[in-house]
Design an enzyme around this catalytic site. Structure first.
Site, PDB file in Angstrom:
ATOM      1  N   HIS A  46     -28.442  13.004  39.180  1.00 59.05           N
ATOM      2  CA  HIS A  46     -28.597  14.453  39.283  1.00 59.05           C
ATOM      3  C   HIS A  46     -28.669  14.826  40.759  1.00 59.05           C
ATOM      4  CE1 HIS A  46     -32.783  13.068  39.614  1.00 59.05           C
ATOM      5  NE2 HIS A  46     -32.996  14.190  40.288  1.00 59.05           N
ATOM      6  N   LYS A 245     -15.646  25.341  17.818  1.00 59.29           N
ATOM      7  CA  LYS A 245     -16.032  24.940  16.469  1.00 59.29           C
ATOM      8  C   LYS A 245     -14.872  24.175  15.847  1.00 59.29           C
ATOM      9  CE  LYS A 245     -17.957  26.428  12.091  1.00 59.29           C
ATOM     10  NZ  LYS A 245     -17.171  25.441  11.352  1.00 59.29           N
ATOM     11  N   GLU A 385     -11.090  27.943  14.899  1.00 55.62           N
ATOM     12  CA  GLU A 385     -11.906  28.412  13.775  1.00 55.62           C
ATOM     13  C   GLU A 385     -13.035  29.310  14.244  1.00 55.62           C
ATOM     14  OE1 GLU A 385     -14.448  26.702   9.968  1.00 55.62           O
ATOM     15  OE2 GLU A 385     -13.629  25.323  11.454  1.00 55.62           O
ATOM     16  N   PHE A 629       2.775  32.628  55.668  1.00 56.44           N
ATOM     17  CA  PHE A 629       2.429  33.571  54.608  1.00 56.44           C
ATOM     18  C   PHE A 629       1.838  34.822  55.256  1.00 56.44           C
ATOM     19  CE2 PHE A 629       0.232  34.758  50.589  1.00 56.44           C
ATOM     20  CZ  PHE A 629       1.258  34.493  49.698  1.00 56.44           C
ATOM     21  N   GLY A 729      11.835  26.164  41.479  1.00 53.25           N
ATOM     22  CA  GLY A 729      11.388  24.873  42.006  1.00 53.25           C
ATOM     23  C   GLY A 729      11.345  23.820  40.925  1.00 53.25           C
ATOM     24  N   LYS A 730      10.110  23.362  40.561  1.00 51.89           N
ATOM     25  CA  LYS A 730       9.973  22.274  39.601  1.00 51.89           C
ATOM     26  C   LYS A 730       9.505  22.734  38.229  1.00 51.89           C
ATOM     27  CE  LYS A 730       6.948  20.095  42.055  1.00 51.89           C
ATOM     28  NZ  LYS A 730       5.959  19.061  42.441  1.00 51.89           N
ATOM     29  N   ASP A 782      -1.470  26.503  35.869  1.00 56.46           N
ATOM     30  CA  ASP A 782      -2.087  27.302  36.919  1.00 56.46           C
ATOM     31  C   ASP A 782      -2.422  28.689  36.388  1.00 56.46           C
ATOM     32  OD1 ASP A 782      -1.170  28.044  40.406  1.00 56.46           O
ATOM     33  OD2 ASP A 782      -2.911  28.578  39.199  1.00 56.46           O
TER      34      ASP A 782
END
Length: 854
Positions: A46, A245, A385, A629, A729-730, A782
């Site tokens: 933890h 569920k 469900e 960008f 692209g892919k 994505d």
């Protein structure tokens, strides 16, 4: 008043090297101070979050550790204050003593509360910023409502959705080492130190309560399972966790030494019914003994569990499809864990399972912390469900208990009543109705409805049915007998219509768990048919004419320019400087060639890019040079690229109003146009959902195509119209049009849950986690494109990739036929031929539906 009284009471400082410490007053009287996160491999791994306040370290034990994903709410137990000296400790506490195990400084830095921390602590909501090596940005600690009679102070640690958030990433896996020594916790446990000196060892006076080896059981006693109480609505509140569920057999696994038993909810031994895979995997778990709670299921191709298939496999002796989803741990290594909080039991279960192979027959049933109502809605949309909601801090109690609540998805539609079974009980008119629907001019039997009647309504209904008695069955085939209706059926003329709520359809189109809701006197019986999802948009050819007329087959890139010039579609006031400059040198595509492409597709493209926030990928020197960008204005930007301020954060937003705007983008050397999923008029109401399929290196394109088609099928089943385009692209992009109503959080939550459902159904094929490690050999679904400010490449936009390809809208039939994701280069014959066809996305926004809540 800060105090170390509890800390001192738990330690004998004549025997332990832990610092006794003292309350250190903040000389400046300022709020905030240092923070540290200790990673502690005790009985269970933890993390301990410690915040300096009032001369001590406020401390919380974080069972699963902190998460940078705002969707992850981590359970935290408020423990005793620690001295400031404790912050720097890294070393080992011997096993068998209080807190025995290895400790490292996983992160450290400064923390700053937003408000008075003492008041926030009292109120139960502390908002604060962290400035550490790994943890940064705004965080929240929220106290859970205490359970009656319980003294444990339980909280949730939640990351705020800000610039430091990393949805889908796991910082615990990506950065497991100490920020102090750079060592892993295993290395510190082995005695290594960064400076080569003797490792620090602390002792404490608390005796170990673990006597697991001495208590290894020959055969464990059966524990009556905890049962969920059915409620119509999922419970609200942050103290609840929600699980899928399943529709299968509840099964308790008992592990004692090398023996494994699978017991039903009543304690029957069914170990031999499920084959060897589940038993073998359970037998390999590293423990002396354990009792695990879970459910054995069979999944259909859509990833939903099917009770009918489970029963069929059991009857046929087939065992290769059984999966054991486990969700609780009641005993481990001789210790009874039932009094521990649910989240701690689940963490211990996950630790016991370890990293399971994708093909494992034993799987961990994960949980979600989103609001219950939202989770139930999403589960129903996905064809599940329902959900089971559990209190995060609840112990495991045998029998039916309100700390576990199940909420089921239901369907409704009208059915024609074709007969009834009279009741055998005095005073009650009928036992059940026999109902059906019209198909091909005949009445098809759909099953029985045996609940939902009141005493008065059943008598009134029987009177109406008796007035319509008939000698023969109105159904097109014989009604099944056996457990179904048999002797004593009263047939009636098929004239009355009833509304029925039911759980699901079986494979042979019989309704399950049906409840009568009342007569529908407003609907003629002959109009009642089986209700199905509408046909998806991508399968219906539109009659719209090709934009700009029919293009002739092109033998080369020059033909597109000739075609555009002949139609006059390239008119713009924007003048290109150096129009012959090659943006894709190898493919010989120039600025003018790119502008000609946009002129050709503009009649189709404009609805997707006009008056929408944009982000741009620029390559002024061509795609082989520098690319960057851009989402804000810059010097020299044409005034046809419009700007506005984001009303929330004041950030600049770029958008265009017409074709001149696109021409201005081309002039800037923009090689990719990315769009928000909304318009500038409704920035907080998205009008589309996008699933971007991003395969890892080496994943075959056939697998990506199959993934797109699977998503298509799932969305069809949810009655959500969906369209597809190549990425250039892919991968492929699957896009759902929306009528703007839901906000960004609702849309992103839906997309996230959809992606996680895919991942859970086929963990060997899909992942909803962004990290590279999680994506190895898989397809990343994505969903992150659906957040406010996130973008995706626009339909018909060029891509800055080899081949000068386009992200091209297409039909589902073309995908099924094997269309490649990079099939359409700018100006190529294939592209011109595609644009000569009817526009497959012409009525994209017309088909939009609200993302309903409920």
């Amino acid at each position: 008043m800060a105090s170390l009284e509890q800390y001192h009471a738990k330690r004998d400082f004549k025997r332990t090297a832990e610092p006794a410490g003292k309350v250190v007053r903040n000389r400046k009287g300022e709020a905030g101070g240092i923070f540290v996160v200790h990673k502690h491999a005790a009985t269970r791994l933890h993390y301990d979050l410690r915040l300096e306040h009032g001369g001590v370290l406020w401390s919380w034990a974080i069972t699963r550790g902190p998460s940078l994903d705002p969707h992850e709410k981590r359970f935290a137990v408020h423990v005793e204050d620690h001295p400031i000296d404790y912050a720097s400790f890294e070393g080992t506490i011997p096993k068998g003593e209080y807190g025995g195990g290895t400790v490292i400084v996983w992160d450290e830095g400064k923390w700053q509360p937003e408000n008075d921390p003492a008041q926030a602590m009292k109120k139960g909501h502390i908002s604060f910023e962290l400035h550490g090596h790994k943890l940064n940005g705004l965080w929240h600690l929220v106290r859970l409502k205490p359970r009656p009679g319980k003294t444990r102070d339980n909280w949730l640690l939640i990351k705020s959705d800000d610039a430091a958030a990393r949805p889908g990433e796991d910082i615990l896996q990506e950065a497991p080492e100490s920020v102090k020594s750079g060592l892993a916790i295993e290395e510190v446990g082995e005695g290594k130190t960064a400076d080569g000196k003797k490792p620090r060892v602390w002792h404490s006076n608390r005796r170990s309560t673990s006597k697991a080896k001495a208590k290894a059981a020959k055969q464990l006693e059966f524990i009556e399972p905890c049962l969920a109480t059915l409620q119509r609505d999922a419970p609200p509140g942050k103290e609840w966790l929600h699980e899928v569920k399943f529709d299968g057999y509840r099964m308790q696994a008992q592990l004692a030494d090398t023996k494994v038993r699978l017991l039903t909810r009543t304690g029957l031994d069914w170990t031999g019914k499920f084959g060897g895979a589940i038993v073998a995997e359970l037998g390999r778990l590293k423990c002396t003994d354990a009792i695990i709670d879970g459910e054995i299921i069979v999944l259909v191709d859509s990833g939903v569990s099917s009770f009918a298939l489970l029963q069929a496999d059991l009857s046929a002796g087939r065992t290769d499809r059984f999966l054991y989803y486990v969700f609780d741990l009641m005993r481990l290594d001789g210790q009874d864990l039932r009094k521990e909080p649910l989240v701690e039991r689940k963490q211990a279960l996950q630790d016991l399972l370890g990293k399971q192979p994708d093909s494992s027959a034993v799987r961990f049933s994960d949980h979600f912390a989103e609001p219950g109502k939202v989770m139930l809605e999403h589960a129903c949309r996905m064809g599940l469900e329902g959900i089971v909601s559990k209190r995060a801090d609840a112990p495991y109690r045998s029998g039916r208990d309100l700390s576990w609540v199940k909420s089921k998805c239901t369907l409704r539609q009208e059915f024609v009543i074709g007969g009834y079974l009279p009741s055998e009980k005095t005073g009650r008119g009928l036992r059940s109705l026999l109902v059906g629907y019209h198909e091909g001019g005949k009445l098809h039997y759909a099953g029985r409805v045996g609940t939902g009647f009141s005493m008065q309504s059943t008598n009134d209904l029987k009177k109406k049915l008796d007035a319509l008695k008939a000698k023969t069955s109105p159904f097109d085939t014989a009604v099944p007998k056996g457990k179904g209706p048999g002797k004593g059926v009263v047939w009636v003329k098929p004239e009355l219509v009833g509304e029925v709520e039911f759980r699901t359809w079986t494979s042979d189109r019989i309704i399950r768990h049906a409840s009568f809701q009342g007569l529908r006197e407003d609907k003629p019986a002959e109009e009642v048919v089986q209700e199905k999802p509408k046909a998806p948009a991508g399968r219906t050819d539109t009659k719209a004419k090709p934009a700009g007329g029919k293009a002739k087959p092109a033998s080369g890139k020059g033909e597109i320019s000739a075609f555009v010039k002949s139609t006059g579609a390239a008119n713009t006031i924007v003048k290109l400087s150096h129009p012959d400059k090659l943006l894709w040198p190898q493919e010989k595509v120039s600025k003018q060639g790119l502008l000609d492409h946009y002129a050709l597709v503009w009649p189709r493209m404009q609805q997707f890019v006009v008056n929408r926030p944009l982000s741009l990928v620029r390559a002024p020197d061509g795609v082989g040079g520098q690319r960057f960008f851009q989402k804000h204005a810059s010097a020299g930007m044409h005034d046809k690229i419009a700007r506005m301020k984001d009303p929330i954060d004041g950030e600049e937003i770029l958008f265009i109003r017409d074709f001149d705007g696109v021409a201005a983008l081309v002039q800037l050397g923009v090689v990719e146009i990315h769009i928000w999923g909304c318009t500038i008029d409704e920035l907080d109401k998205p009008d589309q959902i996008i699933f971007d399929l991003d395969p890892d290196e080496g994943v075959d394109v056939k697998a990506v195509r199959a993934a797109a088609l699977e998503i298509h099928g799932r969305l069809d089943a949810l009655s959500l119209p969906n369209f597809v385009k190549t990425s250039g692209g892919k991968g492929y992009h699957v896009v759902v049009p929306l009528k703007p109503s839901a906000d960004w959080d609702e849309v992103k939550d839906f997309a996230h849950d959809f992606a996680r459902a895919l991942e859970q159904a086929a963990p060997d094929r899909y992942t909803a986690t962004l990290s590279k490690k999680a994506r190895t050999g898989k397809i990343f679904v994505d969903y992150l494109r659906n957040g406010r400010g996130s973008t995706t490449v626009a339909p018909y936009s060029s891509r800055a990739k080899k081949g000068a390809t386009v992200s091209m809208p297409t039909t589902w039939a073309e995908i099924e036929a094997g269309l490649a994701p990079n099939a359409f280069p700018i100006g190529d014959k294939t592209t011109l031929k595609q644009l000569a066809k009817a526009d497959p996305w012409a009525d994209f926004f017309k088909q939009g539906k609200p993302l309903k809540r409920g």
